[in-house]
Motif scaffolding. Sequence first.
Motif, PDB file in Angstrom:
ATOM      1  N   LYS A   2      26.076 -22.079 -36.131  1.00  0.00           N
ATOM      2  CA  LYS A   2      24.641 -22.289 -35.991  1.00  0.00           C
ATOM      3  C   LYS A   2      23.950 -21.909 -37.286  1.00  0.00           C
ATOM      4  O   LYS A   2      24.239 -20.857 -37.865  1.00  0.00           O
ATOM      5  CB  LYS A   2      24.089 -21.444 -34.834  1.00  0.00           C
ATOM      6  N   THR A   4      20.209 -21.341 -39.065  1.00  0.00           N
ATOM      7  CA  THR A   4      18.768 -21.168 -38.933  1.00  0.00           C
ATOM      8  C   THR A   4      18.159 -21.145 -40.323  1.00  0.00           C
ATOM      9  O   THR A   4      18.544 -20.318 -41.164  1.00  0.00           O
ATOM     10  CB  THR A   4      18.433 -19.862 -38.192  1.00  0.00           C
ATOM     11  N   GLU A  25      25.493 -18.344 -38.136  1.00  0.00           N
ATOM     12  CA  GLU A  25      26.079 -17.569 -37.045  1.00  0.00           C
ATOM     13  C   GLU A  25      27.298 -18.269 -36.477  1.00  0.00           C
ATOM     14  O   GLU A  25      27.311 -19.500 -36.324  1.00  0.00           O
ATOM     15  CB  GLU A  25      25.051 -17.376 -35.928  1.00  0.00           C
ATOM     16  N   ARG A  30      26.831 -12.713 -37.939  1.00  0.00           N
ATOM     17  CA  ARG A  30      25.654 -13.267 -38.603  1.00  0.00           C
ATOM     18  C   ARG A  30      25.767 -13.043 -40.110  1.00  0.00           C
ATOM     19  O   ARG A  30      25.871 -11.900 -40.568  1.00  0.00           O
ATOM     20  CB  ARG A  30      24.388 -12.620 -38.058  1.00  0.00           C
ATOM     21  N   GLU A  42      10.467 -14.121 -41.618  1.00  0.00           N
ATOM     22  CA  GLU A  42      11.009 -15.202 -40.795  1.00  0.00           C
ATOM     23  C   GLU A  42      12.320 -14.777 -40.142  1.00  0.00           C
ATOM     24  O   GLU A  42      12.553 -15.045 -38.964  1.00  0.00           O
ATOM     25  CB  GLU A  42      11.215 -16.450 -41.641  1.00  0.00           C
ATOM     26  N   ARG A  45      11.973 -12.727 -37.008  1.00  0.00           N
ATOM     27  CA  ARG A  45      11.578 -13.454 -35.809  1.00  0.00           C
ATOM     28  C   ARG A  45      12.794 -13.813 -34.951  1.00  0.00           C
ATOM     29  O   ARG A  45      12.654 -14.105 -33.760  1.00  0.00           O
ATOM     30  CB  ARG A  45      10.837 -14.739 -36.180  1.00  0.00           C
ATOM     31  N   HIS A  46      13.975 -13.814 -35.573  1.00  0.00           N
ATOM     32  CA  HIS A  46      15.192 -14.267 -34.889  1.00  0.00           C
ATOM     33  C   HIS A  46      16.148 -13.130 -34.551  1.00  0.00           C
ATOM     34  O   HIS A  46      16.787 -13.150 -33.495  1.00  0.00           O
ATOM     35  CB  HIS A  46      15.920 -15.292 -35.774  1.00  0.00           C
ATOM     36  N   VAL A  47      16.276 -12.167 -35.451  1.00  0.00           N
ATOM     37  CA  VAL A  47      17.200 -11.049 -35.252  1.00  0.00           C
ATOM     38  C   VAL A  47      16.572  -9.788 -35.818  1.00  0.00           C
ATOM     39  O   VAL A  47      15.652  -9.848 -36.641  1.00  0.00           O
ATOM     40  CB  VAL A  47      18.570 -11.298 -35.934  1.00  0.00           C
ATOM     41  N   LYS A 240      11.300 -24.182 -41.483  1.00  0.00           N
ATOM     42  CA  LYS A 240      11.541 -23.284 -40.356  1.00  0.00           C
ATOM     43  C   LYS A 240      11.998 -24.005 -39.092  1.00  0.00           C
ATOM     44  O   LYS A 240      12.737 -23.429 -38.298  1.00  0.00           O
ATOM     45  CB  LYS A 240      10.270 -22.473 -40.080  1.00  0.00           C
ATOM     46  N   GLY A 243      16.480 -25.853 -38.223  1.00  0.00           N
ATOM     47  CA  GLY A 243      17.770 -25.298 -37.892  1.00  0.00           C
ATOM     48  C   GLY A 243      18.614 -26.258 -37.079  1.00  0.00           C
ATOM     49  O   GLY A 243      18.101 -27.165 -36.419  1.00  0.00           O
TER      50      GLY A 243
END
Length: 246
Positions: A2, A4, A25, A30, A42, A45-47, A240, A243
């Motif tokens: 994945k 991002t 990921e 990660r 940014e 916001r995800h991790v 942004k 992804g």
Amino acid sequence: MKITVLGGCGAWPAAGAACSGFLVEHDGHRLLLDLGYATVPELLRHVTADQVDAVVISHGHPDHCADLNPFLRARGLTAESVPALPVYALPGALDAVLALDRPGMLDHALALREFSAGDRLSIGPFTVDTRLLPHWVPNAGMRVAAGGKVLAYTGDTGPSPDVVELARDADLLIADATYPEVVPPEDAAFLTSARQAARQAADAGAAGLMLTHLWPGTPPEAARDAAVKEFSGPITVAAKEAGLSL
């Protein structure tokens, strides 16, 4: 695998955007590829900062590594004990950004692992093959493999047969595309246009292309329109909302 996108601006972050940075990921691990200006907000916001396992920096220009400083602060200036973060970079590439804080302040948060372009890095489930690509400073392109998928990332580079080899049969090439069609002559050896990036993706047999490092103010559709002249596969522009999963 994945991916991002944290940002895809070249030189400086445009309003509401960030410079180069990608969160990759696989299998619970990660990996960050570059941490340019404005990527940390940014990312968070995800991790959380402690959920990142490693970072690889392509080169020492600040639009690719400046946010390593706030990221190390986010990991190192907390009450909780967090393991030192493995950060892979070419020799000396991070000297300036690591000098932003007083000596030793963030040493416990960082495990710096310098490598030479051409080295193979084993990082959790990822195998990262590196290759020297042309830029004003030493720049390591990366070929990241995991779970039978391959992501190639140029950092910043001029056009080169080495880009084609880096991206050979990759599932995705994330490529420097600073200008849509034509790079100014004084920069032509060190930066790539969207159209050149697309030609290299086609020559490499890459399945997909993501254009990144666009000069601030460049309309994404201008870069995409230039690239489609040379590459028939799916084309995205690093932003942004761009992804994807391989």
